[in-house]
Design an enzyme around this catalytic site. Structure first.
Site, short mmCIF file in Angstrom:
data_model
loop_
_atom_site.label_atom_id
_atom_site.label_comp_id
_atom_site.label_asym_id
_atom_site.label_seq_id
_atom_site.Cartn_x
_atom_site.Cartn_y
_atom_site.Cartn_z
N ASP A 36 0.83 -1.26 0.01
CA ASP A 36 -0.05 0.17 0.19
C ASP A 36 0.95 1.45 -0.03
OD1 ASP A 36 -1.60 2.35 0.89
OD2 ASP A 36 -3.22 0.59 1.47
N GLY A 98 -16.55 2.68 3.60
CA GLY A 98 -15.19 3.02 3.47
C GLY A 98 -14.31 2.68 2.20
N GLN A 99 -14.98 2.10 1.11
CA GLN A 99 -14.25 1.64 -0.07
C GLN A 99 -14.02 2.93 -0.83
OE1 GLN A 99 -16.25 -1.07 -2.56
NE2 GLN A 99 -14.40 -1.63 -3.57
N SER A 100 -12.60 2.98 -1.13
CA SER A 100 -12.52 4.31 -1.81
C SER A 100 -11.73 3.91 -3.34
CB SER A 100 -11.33 5.04 -1.18
OG SER A 100 -10.15 4.43 -0.78
N HIS A 105 -10.28 -5.54 -2.71
CA HIS A 105 -9.17 -5.63 -2.07
C HIS A 105 -9.20 -6.23 -0.63
CE1 HIS A 105 -9.96 -1.36 -2.00
NE2 HIS A 105 -9.37 -1.39 -0.98
N HIS A 107 -7.01 -5.54 2.92
CA HIS A 107 -5.87 -4.59 3.43
C HIS A 107 -5.15 -5.68 4.67
CE1 HIS A 107 -6.65 -0.56 2.30
NE2 HIS A 107 -7.69 -1.05 2.16
#
Length: 141
Positions: A36, A98-100, A105, A107
């Site tokens: 990341d 919260g998905q941007s 994916h 984390h």
């Protein structure tokens, strides 16, 4: 309510096509794991499927088995590589959650007792640090 359509021009789609560089940790026929660029702790890795999936709500179930197996593999290696006390695994679905980036994916974030997560800010980590961290995890694999 269903999620929106998958957009092939999302940043992870561009990484998969080689249009944007990434510090790769692991890759197989189904998945890609990479550092990341705005890590919340040292060793923060993203694990994505190669199959186009907006998030877990629309992913083909056949995609999820190989993906979660790699998430586990990376979590074990990241914990070892960074001598972490634990590992946080997070996955978000749609903007209100919260998905941007709208490509499925996970984390994988090594955690140390008493250390708070850094905010997922707009500050990018130094490329040399990311490359070194990726190497540590690859060595642990």
């Amino acid at each position: 309510m269903t999620s929106g359509a998958y957009d092939t021009n999302n940043i992870f789609g561009k990484i998969l096509r080689g249009e944007i560089p990434a510090h790769k940790v692991f890759e197989d026929d189904y998945t890609l794991a990479f550092m990341d660029v705005m890590p919340q702790s040292e060793g923060h890795v993203l694990v994505i499927p190669k199959a186009p999936s907006r998030n877990i709500l629309d992913a083909d179930p056949a995609t999820l088995g190989p993906l979660i197996a790699v998430v586990q593999k990376i979590a074990v290696a990241a914990q070892e590589a960074f001598d972490a006390d634990g590992v946080t695994v997070m996955q978000f679905n749609e903007a209100p959650a919260g998905q941007s980036v709208f490509h499925l994916h996970f984390h994988v974030i090594p955690r140390h007792e008493g250390a708070a997560l850094k905010p997922h800010s707009g500050k990018m980590e130094d490329g040399g640090v990311l490359a070194a961290n990726a190497a540590k995890i690859r060595d642990a694999l």
